[in-house]
Design a protein around this motif. Structure first.
Motif, PDB file in Angstrom:
ATOM      1  N   LEU A 153      44.017  11.134  19.487  1.00 47.75           N
ATOM      2  CA  LEU A 153      42.926  10.221  19.173  1.00 47.75           C
ATOM      3  C   LEU A 153      43.137   8.912  19.903  1.00 47.75           C
ATOM      4  O   LEU A 153      44.248   8.538  20.233  1.00 47.75           O
ATOM      5  CB  LEU A 153      42.883   9.956  17.672  1.00 47.75           C
ATOM      6  N   GLY A 154      42.080   8.194  20.140  1.00 51.25           N
ATOM      7  CA  GLY A 154      42.213   6.858  20.689  1.00 51.25           C
ATOM      8  C   GLY A 154      42.105   6.778  22.188  1.00 51.25           C
ATOM      9  O   GLY A 154      42.411   5.753  22.758  1.00 51.25           O
ATOM     10  N   HIS A 155      41.680   7.823  22.859  1.00 54.60           N
ATOM     11  CA  HIS A 155      41.485   7.749  24.294  1.00 54.60           C
ATOM     12  C   HIS A 155      40.000   7.543  24.575  1.00 54.60           C
ATOM     13  O   HIS A 155      39.137   8.184  23.977  1.00 54.60           O
ATOM     14  CB  HIS A 155      41.959   9.032  24.983  1.00 54.60           C
ATOM     15  N   ARG A 156      39.735   6.625  25.493  1.00 56.24           N
ATOM     16  CA  ARG A 156      38.357   6.378  25.894  1.00 56.24           C
ATOM     17  C   ARG A 156      38.354   6.070  27.392  1.00 56.24           C
ATOM     18  O   ARG A 156      39.183   5.297  27.873  1.00 56.24           O
ATOM     19  CB  ARG A 156      37.763   5.213  25.115  1.00 56.24           C
ATOM     20  N   PHE A 157      37.424   6.685  28.105  1.00 63.59           N
ATOM     21  CA  PHE A 157      37.302   6.517  29.541  1.00 63.59           C
ATOM     22  C   PHE A 157      35.895   6.006  29.836  1.00 63.59           C
ATOM     23  O   PHE A 157      34.945   6.379  29.155  1.00 63.59           O
ATOM     24  CB  PHE A 157      37.533   7.849  30.261  1.00 63.59           C
ATOM     25  N   HIS A 158      35.781   5.171  30.877  1.00 61.64           N
ATOM     26  CA  HIS A 158      34.477   4.561  31.162  1.00 61.64           C
ATOM     27  C   HIS A 158      34.325   4.327  32.664  1.00 61.64           C
ATOM     28  O   HIS A 158      35.270   3.949  33.351  1.00 61.64           O
ATOM     29  CB  HIS A 158      34.337   3.227  30.440  1.00 61.64           C
TER      30      HIS A 158
END
Length: 125
Positions: A3-8
């Motif tokens: 949890l806690g991964h974010r890509f942009h």
């Protein structure tokens, strides 16, 4: 996938974000803040396809790796128009935000709490 991964990444004037949800490793793809696709919920990564808004809509694909391939952190690739773009990971708090502070340190309060708990334990014996 943890949890806690974010890509942009910003692609063709649109904001594309991949964010992991749930403990099973599922992820969602957001375009301009709206969910357009969900990734698989198994812990193996995967590929999903979606479209960027416009006239005509432009298809793109998101590929997410298995986290063990990169030392516990997955990587995310956006494929659009025959090109591949590695999506950078961004912190969940947002750019420029400081982590939430727990509050002031109060040694007297902590000492009183410790003494109360210690006296309760002694009284139970």
């Amino acid at each position: 996938m943890a949890l806690g991964h974010r890509f942009h990444v910003d692609q063709d004037g649109h904001s594309v974000t991949v964010q992991f949800v749930g403990g099973a490793g599922g992820f969602e793809v957001l375009v301009d803040g709206k969910v357009v696709a969900y990734g698989p919920g198994r812990r193996k990564g995967g590929t999903v396809t979606a479209e960027l808004p416009g006239d005509p809509p432009r298809p793109f694909a998101i590929t997410v790796s298995h986290p063990r391939e990169m030392g516990g952190v997955p990587f995310c690739v956006l494929e659009s128009g025959g090109m591949r773009y590695l999506m950078p990971q961004i912190p969940l708090g947002g750019a420029g935000e400081r982590p939430a502070r727990r509050g002031p340190y109060r040694p007297v309060r902590r000492l009183r709490r410790f003494l109360r708990r210690s006296l309760r334990r002694l009284g139970r014996r």
